[in-house]
Design a protein around this motif. Structure first.
Motif, PDB file in Angstrom:
ATOM      1  N   TYR A   1       0.829  -1.396  -0.006  1.00  0.00           N
ATOM      2  CA  TYR A   1       0.047  -0.027   0.232  1.00  0.00           C
ATOM      3  C   TYR A   1       0.810   1.178   0.049  1.00  0.00           C
ATOM      4  O   TYR A   1       0.509   2.068  -0.887  1.00  0.00           O
TER       5      TYR A   1
ATOM      6  N   ILE B   1       0.797   3.656  -3.160  1.00  0.00           N
ATOM      7  CA  ILE B   1      -0.171   4.759  -3.135  1.00  0.00           C
ATOM      8  C   ILE B   1       0.511   6.150  -2.743  1.00  0.00           C
ATOM      9  O   ILE B   1       0.402   7.148  -3.231  1.00  0.00           O
TER      10      ILE B   1
ATOM     11  N   PHE C   1      -9.245  -3.155   2.546  1.00  0.00           N
ATOM     12  CA  PHE C   1      -9.143  -1.563   2.296  1.00  0.00           C
ATOM     13  C   PHE C   1      -7.784  -1.386   1.662  1.00  0.00           C
ATOM     14  O   PHE C   1      -7.894  -0.910   0.529  1.00  0.00           O
ATOM     15  N   THR C   2      -6.845  -2.198   1.850  1.00  0.00           N
ATOM     16  CA  THR C   2      -5.586  -1.633   1.254  1.00  0.00           C
ATOM     17  C   THR C   2      -5.494  -2.242   0.030  1.00  0.00           C
ATOM     18  O   THR C   2      -5.144  -1.581  -0.916  1.00  0.00           O
ATOM     19  N   TYR C   3      -5.961  -3.308  -0.395  1.00  0.00           N
ATOM     20  CA  TYR C   3      -5.914  -3.965  -1.792  1.00  0.00           C
ATOM     21  C   TYR C   3      -6.767  -3.402  -2.615  1.00  0.00           C
ATOM     22  O   TYR C   3      -6.687  -3.399  -3.981  1.00  0.00           O
ATOM     23  N   SER C   4      -8.028  -3.179  -2.151  1.00  0.00           N
ATOM     24  CA  SER C   4      -8.938  -2.003  -2.824  1.00  0.00           C
ATOM     25  C   SER C   4      -8.402  -1.014  -3.422  1.00  0.00           C
ATOM     26  O   SER C   4      -8.687  -0.449  -4.575  1.00  0.00           O
ATOM     27  N   ARG C   5      -7.907  -0.032  -2.528  1.00  0.00           N
ATOM     28  CA  ARG C   5      -6.993   1.203  -2.797  1.00  0.00           C
ATOM     29  C   ARG C   5      -5.964   0.750  -3.930  1.00  0.00           C
ATOM     30  O   ARG C   5      -5.866   1.553  -4.955  1.00  0.00           O
ATOM     31  N   ILE C   6      -5.033  -0.410  -3.688  1.00  0.00           N
ATOM     32  CA  ILE C   6      -4.069  -0.700  -4.502  1.00  0.00           C
ATOM     33  C   ILE C   6      -4.523  -1.008  -5.820  1.00  0.00           C
ATOM     34  O   ILE C   6      -3.962  -0.652  -6.902  1.00  0.00           O
TER      35      ILE C   6
ATOM     36  N   ALA D   1      -7.369   0.062  -7.293  1.00  0.00           N
ATOM     37  CA  ALA D   1      -8.059   1.070  -7.934  1.00  0.00           C
ATOM     38  C   ALA D   1      -6.546   1.898  -8.571  1.00  0.00           C
ATOM     39  O   ALA D   1      -6.972   2.516  -9.676  1.00  0.00           O
ATOM     40  N   VAL D   2      -5.628   2.178  -7.912  1.00  0.00           N
ATOM     41  CA  VAL D   2      -4.391   2.854  -8.417  1.00  0.00           C
ATOM     42  C   VAL D   2      -3.764   2.090  -9.557  1.00  0.00           C
ATOM     43  O   VAL D   2      -3.596   2.725 -10.435  1.00  0.00           O
TER      44      VAL D   2
END
Length: 445
Positions: free
Chosen positions: A173, A177, A261-266, A268-269
């Protein structure tokens, strides 16, 4: 066939004199149950009658035995033995590959090796004991010290796996990010791993205090000196229930929330990011490599979730409802427990399947065994033809594994060529890979 039907069938197969003896004992043990069917009265006498001599007469006649289930026993032996062999072999190779190669000693691989160590502890110290005592013997024959040790190490191993996955996700992350921030160093990774073990050891300490050998109130245990290994919270049941819920939240739901949470954000990026200032070819290579890494770690998380969710749910239900006497409980518990324990063998298989560097490490370990050398040579060459790879694992005079790898841009993971060892330079280790012009190790899977 359940115990009651089996015992009644055995009773009916006896001669008349033996039947009269058994009926006499059953009547003495259940004088207030004259209106109850004889099969039920027989089971009550076998399991709960407090007339020791009479009960021993029943057991000595083998009328109180449980029905044999050879199909279930054989299946359980094969299933548990299979995951035990795969877990010990696979995780040992993962630890060896990371420890024996300087190129493999990256932050992420340190965490992966820690996962393997936790799974090894589970496979070696917990799986055989819990399997034999619960499903085969139905009692604990290994003594009080091992009772405490096995319960404790099992809880510690689960915590280590969960929070190591969290550490990996947070490392990924921060790297993706916030790419301009300094990356985690190997020293920091070692400190985090130490913290994971310290937290796991401290959080599960109550299990050491409350784990003990207990004798259930069933005649098989009372009159034959059999005990089971369990946690005894009878002195403070409310604390026991609260601690069980807290353990499940800390070991399962909290790590799962962080991972989602972390892998969803990752994701998306990584899937939506544009690479400014880079050539399209290089941007595509970096993006593909990152996606492969994220896919691998998401697979690891999904496997962890699916393996432990049924067993954790069952344990919570058992803490709320009395379901242990349900006729099919043994089979449900056996399957859910096997599914949870099988998690110890999946991570090495995922690494072999989805990570080229670990896959080559597995090949080299197998190549050191004479019986596998020709098989590895043929398998590697066929496997990589479709990936535009050419892999030759030469059989050097000293028996070492020295892969020579060429790759096209179709594969973004292998950007190196291996050294060939020779008689003149036997000191080169099997994993002495040098960086090529395409930056080996640039993508940290």
């Amino acid at each position: 066939m359940d115990d009651m039907d089996f015992r009644l069938k055995k009773f009916l197969s006896l001669d008349e004199e033996e039947k009269r003896d058994i009926e006499e004992v059953v009547n003495l043990c259940s004088p207030n149950l004259t209106n109850v069917p004889f099969g039920e009265r027989l089971s009550v006498a076998c399991d709960f009658c407090d007339r020791e001599q009479d009960v021993l007469r029943l057991w000595s006649s083998e009328i109180c035995d449980s029905p044999p289930n050879y199909g279930f026993d054989v299946t359980i032996y094969v299933m548990y033995l299979l995951i035990l062999i795969i877990a010990i072999t696979g995780n040992s190779i993962v630890v060896y590959v990371v420890g024996s190669s300087i190129k493999m000693r990256t932050v992420t691989n340190y965490f992966i090796a820690n996962l393997a160590v936790g799974d090894l502890c589970m496979a070696i110290f917990c799986l055989p004991f819990s399997f034999l005592s619960t499903l085969i013997l139905k009692y604990w024959p290994f003594g009080s010290h091992l009772c405490v040790t096995v319960n404790y190490l099992q809880a510690v191993s689960v915590f280590v796996s969960a929070f190591t996955l969290v550490a990996i996700s947070l490392d990924r992350y921060l790297a993706i990010i916030y790419p301009l921030r300094p990356r985690m160093t190997r020293f920091q990774a070692k400190v985090i791993i130490s913290g994971v073990w310290a937290f796991s050891l401290l959080t599960t300490l109550p299990i050491v205090i409350y784990s003990k050998l207990m004798m259930p109130g069933v005649n098989f245990y009372r009159y034959f000196g059999r005990e089971v290994c369990t946690e005894d919270w009878s002195s403070n049941p409310s604390s026991g229930a609260a601690y069980s819920v807290a353990l499940m939240v800390l070991q399962y739901f909290l790590p799962l929330a962080v991972l989602v949470f972390t892998y969803s954000r990752i994701a998306a990026v990584v899937w939506g990011k544009t690479h400014l200032g880079e050539t399209p070819a290089r941007a595509n290579r970096v993006a593909r490599s990152k996606k492969k890494t994220i896919k691998m770690m998401v697979t690891v998380v999904l496997v962890y979730t699916l393996c432990w969710l049924p067993f954790n749910t069952l344990m919570v239900i058992r803490g709320i409802l009395d379901i242990d006497n349900w006729p099919h409980m043994l089979y449900v518990w056996a399957f859910f427990h096997w599914l949870a324990m099988s998690h110890t063998c999946y991570n090495p298989l995922i690494l072999f399947w989805m990570n080229t560097k670990f896959r080559l490490g597995f090949y080299c370990v197998a190549h050191k065994l004479p019986c596998f050398r020709s098989l590895v040579d043929g398998f590697v060459s066929k496997l990589h033809e479709s990936e535009s790879l050419r892999v030759n694992t030469s059989n050097t005079p000293d028996g070492s594994c020295s892969p020579q790898v060429d790759t096209s841009l179709k594969d973004d993971n292998v950007f190196f060529k291996g050294h060939k060892t020779s008689q003149k330079n036997k000191s080169l280790p099997p994993y002495n890979y040098k960086r090529s012009s395409k930056a080996f190790g640039e993508t940290n899977q």
